[in-house]
Structures are given as structure tokens and as C-alpha cells.
Design a protein around this motif. Structure first.
Motif, mmCIF file in Angstrom:
data_model
loop_
_atom_site.group_PDB
_atom_site.id
_atom_site.type_symbol
_atom_site.label_atom_id
_atom_site.label_comp_id
_atom_site.label_asym_id
_atom_site.label_seq_id
_atom_site.Cartn_x
_atom_site.Cartn_y
_atom_site.Cartn_z
ATOM 1 N N LEU A 182 0.834 -1.206 0.000
ATOM 2 C CA LEU A 182 0.000 0.000 0.000
ATOM 3 C C LEU A 182 0.869 1.257 0.000
ATOM 4 C CD1 LEU A 182 -2.971 -0.648 2.479
ATOM 5 C CD2 LEU A 182 -3.116 -0.138 0.043
ATOM 6 N N GLN A 183 1.892 1.261 0.839
ATOM 7 C CA GLN A 183 2.762 2.429 0.911
ATOM 8 C C GLN A 183 3.525 2.617 -0.394
ATOM 9 O OE1 GLN A 183 2.726 4.012 4.395
ATOM 10 N NE2 GLN A 183 2.881 5.573 2.809
ATOM 11 N N SER A 184 3.922 1.513 -1.029
ATOM 12 C CA SER A 184 4.636 1.612 -2.314
ATOM 13 C C SER A 184 3.736 2.189 -3.397
ATOM 14 C CB SER A 184 5.137 0.225 -2.732
ATOM 15 O OG SER A 184 6.091 -0.268 -1.824
ATOM 16 N N VAL A 185 2.492 1.712 -3.461
ATOM 17 C CA VAL A 185 1.552 2.242 -4.456
ATOM 18 C C VAL A 185 1.294 3.716 -4.191
ATOM 19 C CG1 VAL A 185 -0.807 2.081 -5.331
ATOM 20 C CG2 VAL A 185 0.491 -0.003 -4.875
ATOM 21 N N HIS A 186 1.181 4.084 -2.920
ATOM 22 C CA HIS A 186 0.976 5.496 -2.577
ATOM 23 C C HIS A 186 2.128 6.361 -3.094
ATOM 24 C CE1 HIS A 186 0.220 9.117 -0.279
ATOM 25 N NE2 HIS A 186 1.397 9.003 0.297
ATOM 26 N N ARG A 187 3.371 5.911 -2.883
ATOM 27 C CA ARG A 187 4.527 6.682 -3.365
ATOM 28 C C ARG A 187 4.521 6.779 -4.883
ATOM 29 N NH1 ARG A 187 7.240 3.860 0.912
ATOM 30 N NH2 ARG A 187 7.909 2.246 -0.559
ATOM 31 N N GLN A 188 4.102 5.717 -5.543
ATOM 32 C CA GLN A 188 4.061 5.710 -7.001
ATOM 33 C C GLN A 188 3.046 6.717 -7.520
ATOM 34 O OE1 GLN A 188 4.157 1.739 -8.386
ATOM 35 N NE2 GLN A 188 3.779 2.233 -10.515
ATOM 36 N N THR B 30 -4.921 10.042 8.031
ATOM 37 C CA THR B 30 -5.238 8.708 8.527
ATOM 38 C C THR B 30 -3.988 7.847 8.496
ATOM 39 O OG1 THR B 30 -7.469 8.895 7.601
ATOM 40 C CG2 THR B 30 -6.735 6.704 8.255
ATOM 41 N N ILE B 31 -3.749 7.152 9.591
ATOM 42 C CA ILE B 31 -2.662 6.186 9.624
ATOM 43 C C ILE B 31 -3.281 4.806 9.836
ATOM 44 C CG2 ILE B 31 -2.272 6.632 12.093
ATOM 45 C CD1 ILE B 31 0.695 5.863 11.535
ATOM 46 N N PHE B 32 -3.055 3.906 8.888
ATOM 47 C CA PHE B 32 -3.574 2.549 8.983
ATOM 48 C C PHE B 32 -2.550 1.705 9.742
ATOM 49 C CE2 PHE B 32 -5.757 4.464 5.464
ATOM 50 C CZ PHE B 32 -7.054 3.972 5.568
ATOM 51 N N LEU B 33 -3.026 0.996 10.741
ATOM 52 C CA LEU B 33 -2.162 0.214 11.621
ATOM 53 C C LEU B 33 -2.641 -1.228 11.627
ATOM 54 C CD1 LEU B 33 0.185 0.413 13.692
ATOM 55 C CD2 LEU B 33 -1.547 0.903 15.441
ATOM 56 N N CYS B 34 -1.748 -2.150 11.311
ATOM 57 C CA CYS B 34 -2.072 -3.587 11.293
ATOM 58 C C CYS B 34 -0.925 -4.312 11.979
ATOM 59 C CB CYS B 34 -2.256 -4.085 9.866
ATOM 60 S SG CYS B 34 -2.788 -5.805 9.752
ATOM 61 N N GLY B 35 -1.177 -4.851 13.172
ATOM 62 C CA GLY B 35 -0.072 -5.399 13.942
ATOM 63 C C GLY B 35 0.884 -4.276 14.294
ATOM 64 N N SER B 36 2.126 -4.413 13.872
ATOM 65 C CA SER B 36 3.106 -3.347 14.092
ATOM 66 C C SER B 36 3.376 -2.530 12.835
ATOM 67 C CB SER B 36 4.429 -3.963 14.586
ATOM 68 O OG SER B 36 4.952 -4.865 13.613
ATOM 69 N N SER B 37 2.746 -2.888 11.721
ATOM 70 C CA SER B 37 2.984 -2.210 10.434
ATOM 71 C C SER B 37 2.077 -0.998 10.284
ATOM 72 C CB SER B 37 2.763 -3.170 9.269
ATOM 73 O OG SER B 37 3.701 -4.207 9.293
ATOM 74 N N GLN B 38 2.628 0.056 9.673
ATOM 75 C CA GLN B 38 1.879 1.288 9.471
ATOM 76 C C GLN B 38 1.901 1.684 7.998
ATOM 77 O OE1 GLN B 38 3.249 4.422 12.081
ATOM 78 N NE2 GLN B 38 3.823 2.949 13.681
ATOM 79 N N ALA B 39 0.816 2.294 7.565
ATOM 80 C CA ALA B 39 0.748 2.898 6.230
ATOM 81 C C ALA B 39 -0.029 4.196 6.386
ATOM 82 C CB ALA B 39 0.071 1.965 5.233
ATOM 83 N N GLU B 40 0.614 5.301 6.100
ATOM 84 C CA GLU B 40 0.005 6.596 6.391
ATOM 85 C C GLU B 40 -0.494 7.275 5.129
ATOM 86 O OE1 GLU B 40 0.916 10.685 8.940
ATOM 87 O OE2 GLU B 40 2.383 9.061 8.860
ATOM 88 N N ASP B 41 -1.731 7.814 5.247
ATOM 89 C CA ASP B 41 -2.263 8.686 4.200
ATOM 90 C C ASP B 41 -2.345 7.974 2.848
ATOM 91 O OD1 ASP B 41 -3.415 11.124 3.883
ATOM 92 O OD2 ASP B 41 -1.584 12.152 3.288
ATOM 93 N N VAL B 42 -2.813 6.728 2.850
ATOM 94 C CA VAL B 42 -2.793 5.919 1.620
ATOM 95 C C VAL B 42 -4.197 5.705 1.052
ATOM 96 C CG1 VAL B 42 -0.660 4.725 2.203
ATOM 97 C CG2 VAL B 42 -2.842 3.776 2.978
#
Length: 660
Positions: A166-172, A237-249
Motif C-alpha cells: 500500500l505504501q509503495s503504491v501510494h509513493r508511485q 489517517t494512519i492505517f495500523l495492522c499489527g506493528s505495520s503502518q501505512a500513512e495517508d494511503v
């Protein structure tokens, strides 16, 4: 174990409670395999402390200078409602749900966020008065948070991969010029060729990443009704799953959602993902979430549209409390104030649902009655009131609501209404009476043969079109030329073709741009009446051979079968016109049109049930009595070919109807 120690909030100050998490002891974290116990304190604060009349940039600068004025709102699924985990609050041990405990542990151990708003703790759930006014200001609670933390749940084997993707697609996406103007000004993301090609290339070499995101999509988080509002109004929005985060995606969620539907998930042995139908249903959830966020920034939606989009389409949002199927969307509605609806948890769901529908209809949108067609689990609801908690199979709630013209108040103004009133007195016009119904289909879902479908189409033609020429004098307008002796002419079949399909694709909600296309697709299907195997072969090889007509015909046929398998019936009116009605209609039912609606409805008289309409207030003659009207039951919706010509025919006469 003690209850949570609450002190009364001051409503006049718009107060909220916030929990301040204590850091876990460092030695305890190192020495123990289990996480240290959660401890926090509860503080009170006014929402007015977090608002500003200055520009957003100035506001953010002010918050950085005053870090104690930052809080983070938690968006999560309650899960099992039984409180089984401990939380130390102001030195007192209280019980919370496992879902909330998991979220708070992850926030404490993997982020720097410490001042948290979480509804289960920050609202006294045993005080309906407090809960009602806290829900009324819920939109502001999430809007003024520094960030919204979207807790997707504990880690799974592929969740870290999904979050990183998700974070990679967001950067793209951020590298593309068309996304840099505004964060959410991307309604054309999925249509942009560059985006399609980029994601196609990205995922063609990342099958495992694609499957990981698909698994992330089916988590319960995406089905919770409250997340629509919580994400839509958030600053970040910051998405949190376990210890992983993806922000503003959020834009990445939208892009991947739409990419999935465009690519139709070509399954491979490597992916072992879900079926295409399962993925279609789940990938609508994140897409709707982000589209609603974009619409919120444009102030684009009223309660009627939100109820339709969230409950009447392919979405499957859930709530623990049946009242929240309305209240979870109310804060986003641009017409909330004019409708006069406020959250009140002391009211029963029955009273809330009736009040909402009556107010929305009064505001000029009668299509909300379409949602009442589905099966109802909540008892004692009148036929015209939807069960918003159970709207899984609504017949073609798929059209562009933005094209509907709002009507003047369609309700009969002098009908007495109280909170307990079960009747809806509404103005309408009779279109016709159903005189014939097509045979029910005898094929089942998963039936591999098209032979029974083709036989069914022939039976419909024989039943509905055989005597159509003889009844041409009933037409409201001069019909298209019909050649005597050929009752199943192309014109007649065209009416049937459009009715079978209801002029729209039930899987996408896209109205056919040219009604003649439906006739063409239908004729292609019927040309294989005696060769069903040939039709199946052509449809199966359409994409490989680039057969555009066959591809479109397959989509048409899929729509016809979906309507048929839902129990929809093709009908003929006493006027000779043909249409399609939702399940449950009968010969003798009346097709009516209500002001402000995009399609007619089917109603049925209630035997031995009469309601009395009082005379209008401007008539004070005591010799004129109240008049009796036989009440009706709302049976369903209907599609009617040439409806727009009927409205222009000059034969539209309004009369009052009372639905019960």
C-alpha cells in the motif's frame, strides 16, 4: 473488577474524554514475552480547544507549538462485545474488549501516540443521554483529531507485505503529476491510462503482493458502518495492522480497488486468492470509503444518497447497534440540520427508521422507499420502511442519484402524523395494473447450460407479446410501428430486451447509454435459441478473439440472469406496456409513480384496511366529511420502458395513497 470511573461531561462546553496511555516499563518489555499491562488516565477536554478560525497551515503550526492539544482518534471494529481484557484507568482495573485491548497495545508499543479517543472508553456506554449527544458531535471528534488511527487488526502472515505494498503504491501515485494538485482530487485515477498501465506493470510481477492486499480487504474493519464517517472527515489517517503502518494511503486504496475490478482478477495458481465474486464485493468497501472522503471535501452528499450508497449497493457495512445504520452516516449528511434528525439512543430502531424515511420523503426524495423492498429482520416495520440493518438484496438500487430531480414535498399535508403513525400518506399517479406475469425461470445459479435460459426467453415472448397488437388502443402514446401478423417484431422484442435488463447493468449500476444496445444484445442471444452450445462457445471465447459484441452480450446476459435469479418478474400492464418488477409482485398489483422518484413502484391494496384523510385545513365546511382511502402495501420497485413518454403524455393524474 470495577466499572470505569466516569465523571460527568459538560455538554455546553462540548467536552470529550481522552485517555492518556502510560509507556510500558522498558525492563518489563525486555524480560517478558507477554506485553506489559495497559495503564492510562482519563482527562476531559473541550472540542473547542482543537478548533481554529485560522488557516489550516496556521492551525497546524499552533498545534506543534502546543503538543498537549493533540489527540488521536481510534477507528476500529468492536468485535466480540464481551469485555475480557484489563485496562488500568486512574488506578482502577476495568474491563475492555479484546479488539480495543489489541489496538491500544499496538499503539503504545509501536507508535508515539499517547493521547487517544476511543468510543468504548471515552463515552459512557450505559448512559443513553450522554451517548446520544456525544454521537451528535462524533464528526467533530474525528475531524479535529491530529490523526485518525485505523486499526485493521493483529498481524497475519501476509499483512506486513500488504501494508508495505500500500505504501509503495501510494509513493508511485504521488510521483504522478495529476495527483499533486490536491491530496484527494483524483476521481479519474482509475480512468487515467498512466495509472492503469503503472499498476498493471507493478502487480504483474507481484502476485503475492496482490494476494496479500486481497486478504487485507476481507478484514472485518472494512465492513463497519462508522468507518465511513471516521475516515471521510479525518485530517490524516494512519492505517495500523499489527506493528505495520501505512500513512495517508486512501488514494492508493481507491486505485487498487478500481484496478482490481478492471483487471477482473485473473486467478493464478500462485495467488490462490478468493473467487472473482468475493473480491468484487470486498473491493467496493475501500473504494466507497475514499470516494466518500472526496465527496465530503466537496460537501456533495445528503442523507438520502449516503443511505443508498452505503446500504443499497454492493456494500455490506455492519453495526452492533441497529440505530447506528442511520446514526453512523448522519454526521456526513449535508442536510442533517434541515431534516431535523438528531441521534437519540432512547428511541427504538422502529421509530428511528420511520422518522428518517418520512423526513427524507418530505424533503423530496421518494426513491428511498426502494430500500424497503428487502427482507426485514426488525419486527413491526410498515411496508414502506426499510430495515437499514438488513439490506443485502435490494432490486436494482443501481442508478445515478445525482440525476434525480428533487420534488416538492410529496406528502399529503393534512394527514395527521405522530411518532407512532404507521401510515405514509403520499401523492402519486397510477401508471397501470399488472395483468400478466412472465413465467418464472426454471434455471438455478451455477447451471452450466444456457438451454433453459433460452427456453425461458421464448416462453416470455409467447406469454407477454402474443396479444400485444390487439391491445394497442390502450397505449398512452402512439407506439412504434408494429407490423400486423408479426406480434414478436423487433420493436416488441426491443421493449422486452430493455425490460429484462432494466436498461442498466446490475453489477455496476451503469445505465446503458443507448437503449437500442439492449435490443442488439438480446437478438444475439435469441439467435442461438436452437444452439445454446454455440452461444456458450462464443461467450467463452469472446475476450480471446476480441469479439466486442460478444463481450457486451455476455455482460447483458449476466445482468438478465442476475435479475432472474433474484426473483424479478417481467410483467405486462393493462395499457400493453412491459416492465420488470422486484420479487413478490402479483397480477392485480398497481404500478404507481411518486414525485421525486426515478422509477415507479408496485403497491397492493390491503383488504379491509381503510384510513381516513381529514379534509384540508382551508375547508371549514362541517358538512364535508373526511374521506376514506383503502390503504396499500408497498410491494417493490418496477422498471417500465417508455416511462418518460408516459410522463409527457398529459394523462398523469395525481391522487393520494396511504402506505402501511
Amino acid at each position: 473488577m470495577s466499572a470505569i470511573p466516569y465523571h460527568e461531561l459538560q455538554r455546553a462546553r462540548r467536552e470529550i474524554r481522552l485517555i492518556v496511555l502510560e509507556d510500558a516499563p522498558k525492563l518489563a518489555k525486555l524480560r517478558s514475552a507477554t506485553p506489559p499491562p495497559l495503564k492510562c488516565t482519563i482527562i476531559h477536554s473541550s472540542l473547542d480547544d482543537f478548533t481554529s478560525q485560522t488557516t489550516p497551515s496556521s492551525m497546524w503550526q499552533g498545534l506543534r507549538q502546543r503538543p498537549h492539544l493533540k489527540y488521536f482518534a481510534l477507528s476500529y471494529v468492536w468485535g466480540d462485545p464481551d469485555p475480557t481484557c484489563e485496562l488500568g484507568i486512574n488506578g482502577v482495573q476495568a474491563k475492555i474488549t479484546k479488539s480495543l485491548s489489541d489496538a491500544l497495545h499496538s499503539i503504545r508499543d509501536h507508535t508515539d501516540f499517547r493521547v487517544i479517543w476511543a468510543d468504548a472508553v471515552c463515552i459512557n456506554q450505559n448512559d443513553n443521554i450522554e451517548k446520544s449527544w456525544q454521537v451528535q458531535q462524533m464528526t467533530s471528534t474525528y475531524k479535529y483529531a491530529d490523526r485518525v488511527i485505523a486499526w485493521l487488526g493483529p498481524a497475519s502472515p501476509d499483512s506486513d507485505l500488504a501494508m508495505a505494498t500500500l505504501q509503495s503504491v501510494h509513493r508511485q501515485i504521488r510521483k504522478m503529476s495529476f495527483s499533486k494538485a490536491r491530496r484527494y482530487e483524483v476521481p479519474s485515477v482509475w480512468a487515467h491510462r498512466q495509472m492503469q498501465q503503472s499498476l498493471d506493470k507493478f502487480f504483474s510481477k507481484r502476485i503475492k503482493e496482490f494476494a496479500a492486499i486481497a486478504e487485507l480487504w476481507i478484514r472485518p474493519y472494512w465492513t463497519r458502518i462508522w468507518i465511513i464517517q471516521e475516515i471521510a472527515v479525518s485530517r490524516k489517517t494512519i492505517f495500523l495492522c499489527g506493528s505495520s503502518q501505512a500513512e495517508d494511503v486512501e488514494v492508493a486504496l481507491l486505485a487498487i480497488s478500481e484496478f482490481a475490478s478492471l483487471k477482473v482478477y485473473k486467478k493464478t495458481d500462485e495467488s490462490k486468492a478468493m473467487t472473482m465474486g468475493d473480491i468484487y464485493l470486498i473491493n467496493r468497501q475501500p473504494e466507497f470509503l475514499v470516494v466518500t472522503k472526496m465527496a465530503e471535501q466537496l460537501e456533495h452528499h445528503n442523507l438520502y444518497q449516503l443511505l443508498f450508497y452505503a446500504h443499497g449497493g454492493s456494500h455490506d457495512y455492519q453495526a452492533f447497534n441497529p440505530r447506528d445504520y442511520v446514526y453512523g452516516l448522519l454526521g456526513l449528511a449535508t442536510d442533517q440540520q434541515s431534516l431535523g434528525i438528531v441521534a437519540d439512543y432512547d428511541k427504538s430502531p422502529q421509530l428511528i427508521y420511520k422518522d428518517v424515511v418520512r423526513r427524507v420523503v418530505k424533503s423530496g426524495y421518494t426513491d428511498i422507499l426502494a430500500l424497503a423492498v428487502s427482507e426485514k429482520n426488525i419486527p413491526d416495520l410498515p411496508s414502506w420502511v426499510p430495515d437499514f440493518s438488513n439490506l443485502g438484496h435490494v432490486f436494482f438500487c443501481t442508478y445515478n442519484t445525482a440525476q434525480i430531480e428533487k420534488a416538492e414535498d410529496p406528502l399529503v399535508p393534512y394527514f395527521p402524523v405522530t411518532e407512532e403513525t404507521d401510515g405514509l400518506a403520499i401523492r402519486g399517479s397510477t401508471v397501470g395494473i399488472i395483468t400478466k406475469l412472465a413465467p418464472e425461470p426454471d434455471f438455478n445459479e451455477g447451471d452450466g447450460s444456457l438451454a433453459s435460459l433460452l427456453q425461458w426467453l421464448v416462453a416470455i415472448e409467447m406469454e407477454l407479446l402474443l396479444n400485444l397488437v390487439e391491445e394497442r388502443e390502450h397505449f398512452w402514446i402512439n407506439p412504434l410501428p408494429i407490423v400486423l401478423g408479426t406480434p414478436r417484431s423487433v420493436q416488441d422484442r426491443g421493449r422486452l430486451a430493455r425490460s429484462l435488463f432494466a436498461n442498466m447493468d446490475p453489477s455496476t449500476g451503469i445505465t446503458i447509454s443507448d437503449p437500442r444496445h439492449a435490443e442488439m444484445y438480446y437478438l444475439i442471444v435469441r439467435s442461438f435459441t436452437n444452439n445454446p452450445a454455440g452461444l456458450e462457445s462464443r461467450l467463452n471465447n469472446a475476450e480471446r478473439l476480441g469479439d466486442a459484441d460478444a463481450i457486451a452480450t455476455g455482460m447483458y446476459l449476466s445482468g438478465v440472469m442476475q435479475h432472474a435469479l433474484k426473483g424479478c418478474r417481467v410483467y405486462r400492464l393493462d395499457t400493453g406496456h412491459i416492465g420488470l418488477a422486484s420479487p413478490g409482485c402479483q397480477v392485480g398489483d398497481k404500478v404507481v409513480e411518486f414525485p421525486g422518484g426515478s422509477f415507479p413502484f408496485v403497491i397492493r391494496k390491503n383488504e379491509n384496511d381503510v384510513a381516513y384523510l381529514p379534509k384540508p385545513e382551508n375547508i371549514d365546511d362541517s358538512s364535508i366529511p373526511n374521506f376514506a382511502i383503502q390503504t396499500s402495501k408497498l410491494v417493490g420497485m418496477a422498471f417500465l420502458d417508455w416511462m418518460r413518454y408516459w410522463k409527457l403524455s398529459g394523462k398523469v393524474t395525481e391522487e393520494p395513497f396511504i402506505l402501511r
